[in-house]
Design a protein around this motif. Structure first.
Motif, PDB file in Angstrom:
ATOM      1  N   LEU A 496     139.985 -56.633  44.984  1.00  0.00           N
ATOM      2  CA  LEU A 496     139.612 -55.748  45.972  1.00  0.00           C
ATOM      3  C   LEU A 496     138.113 -55.861  46.313  1.00  0.00           C
ATOM      4  CD1 LEU A 496     142.042 -52.836  44.843  1.00  0.00           C
ATOM      5  CD2 LEU A 496     142.149 -54.045  46.940  1.00  0.00           C
ATOM      6  N   ASN A 497     137.280 -55.662  45.322  1.00  0.00           N
ATOM      7  CA  ASN A 497     136.009 -55.707  45.482  1.00  0.00           C
ATOM      8  C   ASN A 497     135.341 -56.893  46.073  1.00  0.00           C
ATOM      9  OD1 ASN A 497     133.240 -54.041  45.178  1.00  0.00           O
ATOM     10  ND2 ASN A 497     132.979 -55.710  43.610  1.00  0.00           N
ATOM     11  N   ALA A 498     135.970 -58.047  45.559  1.00  0.00           N
ATOM     12  CA  ALA A 498     135.476 -59.610  46.357  1.00  0.00           C
ATOM     13  C   ALA A 498     135.889 -59.368  47.835  1.00  0.00           C
ATOM     14  CB  ALA A 498     136.092 -60.544  45.488  1.00  0.00           C
ATOM     15  N   TYR A 499     137.102 -58.957  48.018  1.00  0.00           N
ATOM     16  CA  TYR A 499     137.457 -58.772  49.499  1.00  0.00           C
ATOM     17  C   TYR A 499     136.491 -57.964  50.342  1.00  0.00           C
ATOM     18  CZ  TYR A 499     140.479 -58.072  53.604  1.00  0.00           C
ATOM     19  OH  TYR A 499     140.951 -58.024  54.940  1.00  0.00           O
ATOM     20  N   TYR A 520     153.088 -54.275  45.505  1.00  0.00           N
ATOM     21  CA  TYR A 520     152.634 -54.261  46.863  1.00  0.00           C
ATOM     22  C   TYR A 520     151.183 -54.422  47.330  1.00  0.00           C
ATOM     23  CZ  TYR A 520     153.260 -52.743  51.757  1.00  0.00           C
ATOM     24  OH  TYR A 520     153.150 -52.801  53.406  1.00  0.00           O
ATOM     25  N   VAL A 521     150.291 -54.074  46.356  1.00  0.00           N
ATOM     26  CA  VAL A 521     149.030 -54.352  46.602  1.00  0.00           C
ATOM     27  C   VAL A 521     148.516 -55.573  46.382  1.00  0.00           C
ATOM     28  CG1 VAL A 521     146.648 -53.374  45.838  1.00  0.00           C
ATOM     29  CG2 VAL A 521     148.516 -51.709  45.898  1.00  0.00           C
ATOM     30  N   LYS A 559     151.521 -46.328  55.380  1.00  0.00           N
ATOM     31  CA  LYS A 559     152.225 -45.365  54.550  1.00  0.00           C
ATOM     32  C   LYS A 559     151.984 -45.848  53.171  1.00  0.00           C
ATOM     33  CE  LYS A 559     156.727 -43.156  54.206  1.00  0.00           C
ATOM     34  NZ  LYS A 559     157.890 -42.796  54.878  1.00  0.00           N
ATOM     35  N   SER A 560     152.470 -47.099  52.949  1.00  0.00           N
ATOM     36  CA  SER A 560     152.548 -47.459  51.573  1.00  0.00           C
ATOM     37  C   SER A 560     151.359 -47.500  50.856  1.00  0.00           C
ATOM     38  CB  SER A 560     152.968 -49.145  51.615  1.00  0.00           C
ATOM     39  OG  SER A 560     154.361 -49.233  52.165  1.00  0.00           O
ATOM     40  N   MET A 561     150.109 -47.761  51.461  1.00  0.00           N
ATOM     41  CA  MET A 561     148.654 -47.599  50.977  1.00  0.00           C
ATOM     42  C   MET A 561     148.388 -46.268  50.934  1.00  0.00           C
ATOM     43  SD  MET A 561     148.238 -51.109  50.667  1.00  0.00           S
ATOM     44  CE  MET A 561     146.503 -50.949  49.894  1.00  0.00           C
TER      45      MET A 561
END
Length: 586
Positions: A496-499, A520-521, A559-561
């Motif tokens: 996530l941080n790289a993104y 999901y993530v 909603k999922s996030m």
């Protein structure tokens, strides 16, 4: 545990310098203050600066350079070491005073956003002190009243009946115990394995250095609470501050199946940053050598840890960590011959790592049966809470999450010094949307076991999803340095941080290393990075896993996030990439 402590100002009378210094000295000398040496040095430094009248000079930069040995070009916006260690120290102080109080009536706090210690007098209900003795009344010349004589006759008449029922109850209990022991033997409970350690040093190595290493290693092993540790005199003691394991004879009488025992032989070699440990694990019953190796400091010469502490921490993770040598061997035995008790915990961890739904369901059944026999098993309660959260759908929670919250809370009450119990409570709080409480609990868990990569990684993920990028990413890197096999939470946070930083190739590579079923993530990161990189086929596969074919996918994605408590800014960044991925396949 609450975040910021509310201080009752009516008790914040003036505290002179001598009183404050005495409390710091007492606290640092108290073995019950569960804080690693680097955080003790942190507290010692800021207290010294405060006492010398240099409170305004206590900044992140001076702490980083003078306490943690960072270079002169230290930048707090890049290196979060001071913020991380300050939060750990703050949690350790709160934990100490909540549990033990203060003999002097003074406590030390480290307010959020500052590094200057605050000294305050504790309110009476915060202090732990013995109940005052009161003189017994002189009844030698007392004449009973009519009411007192009546009460005496009442209790005299009912004493015989009460004793009769007591004897009946004892008989029933004895019968039930006999039946219970039979059932217990049919479903043998596996204890945590018992280990004995023999440590030798090179001939020219000072005994003081060997003794210091032994102390560090004993503390590090006990913090994991995955084994029982035999004292040098061969008496069985629990390697746990929050629970007690009975000796073998009593365990056998209770029907518990004794785990395999292990002899660990260590040889301490070299000096300072060049030191190393040769280790060997052997089965106690057969003497068979199971595994051996050499451990070296993670960061030779690091000023944050002494060489001895660095090496002891690393060796403890290798030998008795959640996925260390001993637990790996024990887990394999569990697959060959399943049992209750600690065996359920081992199988639950293995199933969770693999995302194995059938294995998780089996572990749940095993833990339920264990608790039916031993209702107050804190380790089983904590692990069952983690299993229930794994089974409960994030977007449509059932009563499983509520039960997990109750179990994890009970586990912490039963074993307040267990990092695993607080880890389970942190997960339950985060699932319930109590993000700040979860983060506070996570830091408390980390204070109890700073060597546990699972706690470090999960806390890092929660911090990151809450928008505290640097703190979360810093803990993710720290977790990866602890373990050769990076925890899934660490990989996810780093992806996530790289993104977030636009390093899309790194984000995709890290996310592909995750072996978590139906996450999901993970699929969201893969779809977003593939979209940013223009890789249509990778995007198509990830989008399919996300259910992107639905007409209402845009709303469903947010909603999922939200259900996973991602901050809106992070969700926005991922959504940009996901939309690009959809465009590639439209």
């Amino acid at each position: 545990m609450s975040g910021e402590r509310k201080i009752d100002r009516s008790f914040c009378e003036h505290i002179d310098l001598a009183e404050a210094q005495a409390e710091i000295d007492r606290l640092l000398a108290d073995s019950r203050f569960q804080s690693p040496e680097r955080n003790r040095n942190f507290l010692r430094f800021i207290a010294s600066e405060y006492f010398e009248g240099r409170a305004e000079a206590i900044k992140a930069y001076t702490i980083a350079v003078d306490v943690f040995g960072r270079p002169a070009d230290f930048d707090a916006s890049v290196d979060p070491i001071v913020r991380i260690e300050a939060t750990r120290l703050r949690a350790a102080l709160t934990q100490y005073y909540e549990v033990h109080g203060s003999d002097t009536g003074i406590r030390v706090d480290l307010p959020r956003g500052r590094y200057v210690p605050v000294f305050s007098r504790m309110a009476p209900n915060d202090m732990t002190s013995p109940v005052a003795e009161t003189a017994a009344p002189d009844l030698s010349h007392h004449t009973p009243s009519l009411e007192e004589r009546s009460n005496r006759r009442f209790w005299s008449a009912h004493t015989g009946l009460a004793l009769t029922w007591l004897l009946v109850g004892i008989g029933i209990a004895a019968y039930a115990l006999t039946i219970g022991l039979d059932a217990w033997n049919k479903n043998s409970l596996r204890q945590k394995p018992l280990i004995s350690i023999v440590l030798d040093g090179d001939e020219d190595m000072p005994q003081r250095e060997v003794g210091k290493f032994r102390d560090y290693l004993t503390v590090a092993i006990s913090q994991f609470q995955t084994v029982r540790l035999a004292s040098p005199g061969a008496a069985v003691v629990a390697a746990s501050l929050g629970e007690w394991s009975p000796p073998k004879l009593v365990s056998a009488m209770r029907g518990q199946r004794v785990a395999d025992d292990y002899h660990i032989t260590l040889k301490y070699q070299g000096k300072g940053s060049q030191s190393s440990i040769w280790w060997q694990v052997a089965a106690a019953s057969s003497g068979e050598i199971l595994l051996s190796g050499i451990e070296k400091p993670l960061r030779p010469g690091s000023p944050v840890f002494s060489s001895s502490e660095n090496l002891a921490n690393r060796l403890a993770r290798t030998l008795v960590g959640t996925r260390g040598v001993i637990n790996t061997i024990e887990t394999q035995h569990e697959f060959d011959a399943p049992s209750l008790g600690n065996g359920c915990t081992l199988r639950a961890i293995a199933a969770g790592d693999r995302g194995n739904e059938a294995g998780i369901a089996d572990a749940r059944s095993c833990l339920e049966r264990t608790l039916a026999i031993v209702p107050n098993d804190a380790a089983a309660k904590a692990e069952l809470a983690i299993v229930l959260l794994a089974q409960d759908p994030v977007e449509a929670p059932t009563d499983l999450s509520a039960r997990a919250s109750k179990l994890s809370g009970d586990a912490v009450k039963l074993s307040p010094f267990s990092g695993r119990s607080k880890y389970a409570l942190m997960m339950s709080q985060f699932r319930a949307g109590q993000t700040e409480a979860a983060i506070e609990t996570g830091y408390a868990a980390l204070a109890l076991n700073p060597n546990n990569s699972d706690i470090t990684a999960r806390l890092g993920l929660y911090l990151f999803t809450a928008g505290r990028w640097e703190d979360g990413a810093g803990l993710a890197v720290q977790s990866a340095q602890m373990d050769q096999n990076a925890a899934p939470d660490s990989l996810l946070t780093r992806a996530l941080n790289a993104y977030r930083l636009g390093r899309f190739d790194d984000a995709l590579t890290l996310s592909r290393q995750l072996n978590v079923a139906d996450d999901y993530v993970v699929y969201a990161v893969q779809a977003a990075t593939a979209g940013q990189l223009g890789r249509a086929e990778d995007a198509r596969l990830a989008l399919a896993s996300l259910g992107a074919g639905r007409a209402d996918f845009g709303g469903a994605f947010r909603k999922s996030m939200n259900a996973r408590h991602f901050t809106a800014g992070l969700t926005d960044l991922l959504e940009i990439g996901v939309l690009k991925a959809q465009a590639l396949n439209s």
